[in-house]
Design a protein around this motif. Structure first.
Motif, short mmCIF file in Angstrom:
data_model
loop_
_atom_site.label_atom_id
_atom_site.label_comp_id
_atom_site.label_asym_id
_atom_site.label_seq_id
_atom_site.Cartn_x
_atom_site.Cartn_y
_atom_site.Cartn_z
N ARG A 74 0.83 -1.20 0.00
CA ARG A 74 0.00 0.00 0.00
C ARG A 74 0.87 1.26 0.00
N PRO A 75 1.38 1.68 -1.15
CA PRO A 75 2.12 2.95 -1.21
C PRO A 75 1.15 4.13 -1.18
N GLU A 76 1.53 5.20 -0.50
CA GLU A 76 0.67 6.37 -0.35
C GLU A 76 1.42 7.65 -0.73
N LEU A 77 0.67 8.66 -1.09
CA LEU A 77 1.18 10.02 -1.23
C LEU A 77 0.24 10.90 -0.42
N ALA A 78 0.79 11.58 0.60
CA ALA A 78 -0.08 12.24 1.57
C ALA A 78 0.58 13.50 2.12
N TYR A 79 -0.18 14.21 2.96
CA TYR A 79 0.37 15.33 3.70
C TYR A 79 -0.06 15.20 5.15
N LYS A 80 0.73 15.77 6.05
CA LYS A 80 0.37 15.81 7.46
C LYS A 80 1.05 17.00 8.10
N GLN A 81 0.57 17.37 9.27
CA GLN A 81 1.21 18.42 10.06
C GLN A 81 1.70 17.83 11.37
N SER A 82 2.88 18.29 11.77
CA SER A 82 3.42 17.94 13.07
C SER A 82 3.79 19.23 13.79
N GLY A 83 4.33 19.10 14.98
CA GLY A 83 4.69 20.29 15.75
C GLY A 83 4.33 20.12 17.21
N ILE A 112 5.08 16.61 3.26
CA ILE A 112 4.59 15.75 2.19
C ILE A 112 5.16 14.36 2.45
N GLN A 113 4.29 13.36 2.48
CA GLN A 113 4.69 12.01 2.88
C GLN A 113 4.61 11.01 1.73
N ALA A 114 5.47 10.02 1.81
CA ALA A 114 5.41 8.87 0.91
C ALA A 114 5.55 7.59 1.75
N PRO A 115 4.48 7.18 2.46
CA PRO A 115 4.54 5.93 3.22
C PRO A 115 4.52 4.72 2.27
N LEU A 116 5.33 3.73 2.56
CA LEU A 116 5.37 2.47 1.81
C LEU A 116 4.95 1.37 2.78
N LEU A 117 3.66 1.10 2.80
CA LEU A 117 3.09 0.25 3.84
C LEU A 117 2.76 -1.14 3.31
N PHE A 118 2.83 -2.10 4.21
CA PHE A 118 2.33 -3.44 3.94
C PHE A 118 1.08 -3.66 4.80
N GLN A 119 0.04 -4.19 4.18
CA GLN A 119 -1.23 -4.40 4.86
C GLN A 119 -1.55 -5.89 4.86
N TYR A 120 -2.02 -6.37 6.02
CA TYR A 120 -2.44 -7.76 6.10
C TYR A 120 -3.89 -7.80 6.57
N ASP A 121 -4.76 -8.38 5.73
CA ASP A 121 -6.18 -8.53 6.06
C ASP A 121 -6.43 -9.91 6.66
N PHE A 122 -7.19 -9.92 7.76
CA PHE A 122 -7.57 -11.17 8.41
C PHE A 122 -8.95 -11.62 7.92
N GLY A 123 -9.24 -12.89 8.08
CA GLY A 123 -10.55 -13.41 7.71
C GLY A 123 -10.54 -14.06 6.35
N PRO A 137 7.72 1.79 6.42
CA PRO A 137 8.46 3.06 6.54
C PRO A 137 7.72 4.20 5.85
N SER A 138 8.11 5.41 6.20
CA SER A 138 7.56 6.60 5.55
C SER A 138 8.70 7.57 5.27
N PHE A 139 8.71 8.11 4.05
CA PHE A 139 9.73 9.08 3.64
C PHE A 139 9.04 10.43 3.46
N ASN A 140 9.45 11.41 4.25
CA ASN A 140 8.71 12.67 4.35
C ASN A 140 9.59 13.86 3.99
N TYR A 141 8.95 14.89 3.42
CA TYR A 141 9.65 16.11 3.04
C TYR A 141 8.96 17.30 3.71
N LEU A 142 9.74 18.08 4.45
CA LEU A 142 9.21 19.26 5.14
C LEU A 142 9.01 20.38 4.12
#
Length: 232
Positions: A74-83, A112-123, A137-142
Motif C-alpha cells: 500500500r504505497p501512499e502520497l499524503a500530507y500531514k502536520q506535526s509540531g 509531504i509524505q510517501a509511506p510504503l506500507l504493507f497491509q495484512y487482512d484477516f478473515g 516506513p515513511s519518507f517525508n519532506y518538510l
C-alpha cells in the motif's frame, strides 16, 4: 541518500512487476491527528516546559496491490502536520485583583509524505468485513513551517496570527515508521474503512551543526476512506 534512492528504485520496480499481474485498487483517506514534536527523555521539555499535542487534518491517496493471501502493498502520497504547542495561564496581580492573562503558541510543520506500507487482512477472502494491520516506513519532506500564536485577554481571545518560519535549521527530509490497525467493509465494488495509526520519526527534526538535538516527530491519527478497483 544514495542508499535511500536505490531502495526506493528497487521497491518501485517490484511494485510495477506485482501490479502488472494483480487487481490493483486506488483510494483516498483523510482524518485528524494528534501530533507532537518531543525530545528523547523529555529533552526539549526541560527548556520549554510541558508541550501540548496539536490537532490537525491529514489526507492522501494510495494504491493497494495484492501480493499473496491477505498480504498487500500500500504505497501512499499524503500530507500531514506535526509540531507542538505551549499554553500559559499566567496571573497578573493588579491592585489586589487576579486578572488572567495567557495565550498559546504552536509550531506547525507541514510534511509531504510517501509511506510504503504493507497491509495484512484477516478473515476469509469473501468476508464483507475484515480487520487488518499496516506497517512500514515513511519518507517525508518538510514543505512549510509556521508559528501560530493567539492571546487570551480578559474578556476575549484574539484571532490567531500565522508567521512563516525559515526552514534552514530543520532537516527537510525525514525517515519514519508507521503502524496501525483498521476495519474494512465491502460495499459493492468499493471498500470503506476506518483506521487508527501511530507515526514516529527516526530523523531528528532540527539540523544543528554543533549539538545534535534529540527531537523527533510523533502522531496518533484516526482516519477513514474508501478504495475502488482499477478496471481491467
Amino acid at each position: 541518500m544514495k542508499t535511500v534512492r536505490i531502495s526506493l528504485a528497487i521497491v518501485l520496480m517490484a511494485v510495477v512487476s506485482i501490479a502488472a499481474n494483480a487487481q490493483v485498487s486506488i483510494g483516498v483517506r483523510g482524518g485528524a491527528s494528534l501530533s507532537k514534536t518531543t525530545g528523547t527523555g523529555g529533552f526539549i521539555e526541560n527548556f520549554t516546559g510541558n508541550l501540548n499535542y496539536i490537532v490537525s487534518g491529514n489526507g492522501g491517496v494510495f494504491l493497494q496491490i495484492p501480493i499473496a493471501g491477505g498480504l498487500s502493498f500500500r504505497p501512499e502520497l499524503a500530507y500531514k502536520q506535526s509540531g507542538a504547542g505551549i499554553s500559559s495561564d499566567n496571573l497578573l496581580n493588579l491592585i489586589g485583583v487576579n486578572i488572567p492573562l495567557g495565550g498559546s503558541i504552536k509550531q506547525r510543520l507541514t510534511y509531504i509524505q510517501a509511506p510504503l506500507l504493507f497491509q495484512y487482512d484477516f478473515g476469509y477472502e469473501d468476508s464483507p468485513v475484515k480487520p487488518y494491520v499496516i506497517l512500514g516506513p515513511s519518507f517525508n519532506y518538510l514543505a512549510d513551517g509556521k508559528i501560530v500564536s493567539r492571546a487570551d485577554l480578559i474578556l476575549f481571545r484574539t484571532q490567531p496570527t500565522r508567521t512563516s518560519i525559515g526552514l534552514g535549521m530543520f532537516n527537510r527530509f525525514e525517515v519514519g515508521g508507521v503502524g496501525g490497525a483498521g476495519l474494512s467493509f465491502e460495499v459493492g465494488n468499493a471498500k470503506l474503512f476506518v483506521e487508527g495509526r501511530y507515526e514516529r520519526g527516526f530523523t531528528r527534526v532540527y539540523d544543528t551543526p554543533v549539538v545534535q538535538v534529540p527531537v523527533y516527530n510523533q502522531s496518533f491519527s484516526v482516519l477513514a476512506g474508501f478504495s475502488i478497483p482499477l478496471g481491467r
